[in-house]
Every structure is written in C-alpha cells, then in structure tokens.
Scaffold this motif. Sequence first.
Motif, PDB file in Angstrom:
ATOM      1  N   UNK A  36     -24.766  16.045 -92.656  1.00 15.46           N
ATOM      2  CA  UNK A  36     -25.560  14.820 -92.665  1.00 15.46           C
ATOM      3  C   UNK A  36     -26.400  14.782 -91.393  1.00 15.46           C
ATOM      4  N   UNK A  37     -27.707  14.543 -91.551  1.00  9.90           N
ATOM      5  CA  UNK A  37     -28.624  14.457 -90.418  1.00  9.90           C
ATOM      6  C   UNK A  37     -29.096  13.007 -90.286  1.00  9.90           C
ATOM      7  N   UNK A  38     -28.972  12.464 -89.085  1.00 12.87           N
ATOM      8  CA  UNK A  38     -29.399  11.100 -88.807  1.00 12.87           C
ATOM      9  C   UNK A  38     -30.624  11.121 -87.899  1.00 12.87           C
ATOM     10  N   UNK A  39     -31.760  10.611 -88.377  1.00 15.86           N
ATOM     11  CA  UNK A  39     -32.968  10.557 -87.553  1.00 15.86           C
ATOM     12  C   UNK A  39     -33.039   9.258 -86.747  1.00 15.86           C
ATOM     13  N   UNK A  40     -33.457   9.391 -85.495  1.00 17.59           N
ATOM     14  CA  UNK A  40     -33.663   8.240 -84.605  1.00 17.59           C
ATOM     15  C   UNK A  40     -35.090   8.303 -84.077  1.00 17.59           C
ATOM     16  N   UNK A  41     -35.730   7.144 -83.958  1.00 17.63           N
ATOM     17  CA  UNK A  41     -37.122   7.082 -83.516  1.00 17.63           C
ATOM     18  C   UNK A  41     -37.184   6.499 -82.101  1.00 17.63           C
ATOM     19  N   UNK A  42     -37.988   7.145 -81.265  1.00 17.36           N
ATOM     20  CA  UNK A  42     -38.172   6.719 -79.878  1.00 17.36           C
ATOM     21  C   UNK A  42     -39.664   6.657 -79.565  1.00 17.36           C
ATOM     22  N   UNK A  43     -40.033   5.757 -78.661  1.00 17.29           N
ATOM     23  CA  UNK A  43     -41.392   5.742 -78.112  1.00 17.29           C
ATOM     24  C   UNK A  43     -41.294   6.393 -76.733  1.00 17.29           C
ATOM     25  N   UNK A  44     -42.079   7.450 -76.533  1.00 18.75           N
ATOM     26  CA  UNK A  44     -42.083   8.178 -75.271  1.00 18.75           C
ATOM     27  C   UNK A  44     -43.064   7.512 -74.321  1.00 18.75           C
ATOM     28  N   UNK A  45     -42.609   7.258 -73.090  1.00 16.03           N
ATOM     29  CA  UNK A  45     -43.425   6.561 -72.114  1.00 16.03           C
ATOM     30  C   UNK A  45     -43.741   7.416 -70.903  1.00 16.03           C
ATOM     31  N   UNK A  46     -43.486   8.712 -71.010  1.00 14.76           N
ATOM     32  CA  UNK A  46     -43.740   9.596 -69.881  1.00 14.76           C
ATOM     33  C   UNK A  46     -44.876  10.557 -70.150  1.00 14.76           C
ATOM     34  N   UNK A  47     -44.914  11.600 -69.358  1.00 15.02           N
ATOM     35  CA  UNK A  47     -45.918  12.662 -69.463  1.00 15.02           C
ATOM     36  C   UNK A  47     -45.701  13.424 -70.767  1.00 15.02           C
ATOM     37  N   UNK A  48     -46.779  13.890 -71.380  1.00 15.44           N
ATOM     38  CA  UNK A  48     -46.689  14.576 -72.676  1.00 15.44           C
ATOM     39  C   UNK A  48     -46.374  16.063 -72.550  1.00 15.44           C
ATOM     40  N   UNK A  49     -46.292  16.566 -71.325  1.00  9.66           N
ATOM     41  CA  UNK A  49     -46.027  17.998 -71.127  1.00  9.66           C
ATOM     42  C   UNK A  49     -44.622  18.350 -71.602  1.00  9.66           C
ATOM     43  N   UNK A  50     -44.507  19.498 -72.253  1.00  5.98           N
ATOM     44  CA  UNK A  50     -43.221  19.950 -72.792  1.00  5.98           C
ATOM     45  C   UNK A  50     -42.733  21.175 -72.022  1.00  5.98           C
ATOM     46  N   UNK A  51     -41.415  21.274 -71.874  1.00  7.83           N
ATOM     47  CA  UNK A  51     -40.768  22.452 -71.320  1.00  7.83           C
ATOM     48  C   UNK A  51     -39.797  22.938 -72.389  1.00  7.83           C
ATOM     49  N   UNK A  52     -40.269  23.845 -73.236  1.00  7.34           N
ATOM     50  CA  UNK A  52     -39.484  24.283 -74.391  1.00  7.34           C
ATOM     51  C   UNK A  52     -38.418  25.290 -73.999  1.00  7.34           C
ATOM     52  N   UNK A  53     -37.256  25.195 -74.659  1.00  5.49           N
ATOM     53  CA  UNK A  53     -36.211  26.193 -74.443  1.00  5.49           C
ATOM     54  C   UNK A  53     -36.287  27.249 -75.544  1.00  5.49           C
ATOM     55  N   UNK A  54     -35.279  28.109 -75.627  1.00  3.68           N
ATOM     56  CA  UNK A  54     -35.270  29.234 -76.571  1.00  3.68           C
ATOM     57  C   UNK A  54     -35.218  28.809 -78.040  1.00  3.68           C
TER      58      UNK A  54
END
Length: 188
Positions: free
Chosen positions: A111-129
């Motif tokens: 079972x997958x539960x989705x949660x919604x958030x509003x991001x209030x910071x910088x849009x830059x991403x630091x992706x992992x593997x």
Amino acid sequence: MPDLAWLKKVRPQKLPFRRHVTRAAVALVQRDDPGQEALLFIQRARREGDPWSGDMAFPGGRLQASDTSSRDTAMRETREETGLDLYAGGRYQARLSDLLTRHHSRWRPMVVTPHVFRWQGDAALTLNHEARSGVWIPLDYLSDPVNHSTLPVNTPLGTLTFPCCRYQDYCIWGLSYSMMQEWLALAG
C-alpha cells in the motif's frame, strides 16, 4: 481536466488492511515557480530487476521501523532522494488516497500513501543514487488535457493501454499519474 468526483466514492482514502501489508509513502512536492505552480517528479534510476526502472515518480519509499508515520516516511525519503528537507522547508497540505500495488520483485501487495507538501525553499535538487533526474513540471501543463495521451505497456496479459502525461522526454503514468490526477482534482 476530467471530473474525478466518482473516484472519491469508489477509492477509500485509507485502505482498511493497510497495516497488514508492506507500506510505502511518497511526497507530492508543489512550489511556486516564478509566476506559476509546479510539481516535482523524479526519474527513477535504472536498476536490474526493477520493473519501474527509469519511470517518472514522486520521491518516496518503504516505511521503516524508525519512521513515526507514513508522512514521516515521505519526508525522510524526499530528503534522501532529492535533498529537499520537508521537515525544515515544507508545509504539509494533504493526504491523498492509499493505492494498492506490489513489491518490485515479488507479487506481494504493498500500500502506497501519498502526502502533499508545499515547498518553501530553493528549487535546487541534490539527487542520490535512486534518482536519475528531477524536474519541476508546471501544474498548468499537467492539468491541460492536450498534454495527456495513452501509453501501451507489454504485460503477461498482453499489451495494455494506460493513460499518461508527456512532458519533454518524460512520461508520467501508472500510480504517479493516478496520484497526480487526484491532487489536480482536489487542488483545482
């Protein structure tokens, strides 16, 4: 955008048996792009044995014993996969309906539960593997029916056709598409 009011009648927000199967959670992260709203998607890294390898998804993963809730799981996994710290820069918006799927390598339910958030910071991403790329897609684009089509997928049952949304070289379909559609219906 299609009317999905019927979906709320047939799909319960919380599946009654969710505590008896493996659980996962994802985060739909929305932000104000200059002049417009956007939703974060990641392209999953390519991995041997992963049937959704390379697909578009929301950051997330399985609940761990140290997680206090599915929301905590979504926040932790988002920080690990994208570098966005929802604990510090996210504002919780909503919990969407549970979705039933299966484990990557087994036919056991999850079972997958989705949660919604509003991001209030910088849009830059630091992706992992776990993430190959990340992209912020405008909500106006996602909600425009012109950008929706179908995707044929070969399965053991034959070729099945699924609804999808195409953006640049990306294709959003399956659970991610379903979650996105529920959020767009609720938000707009």
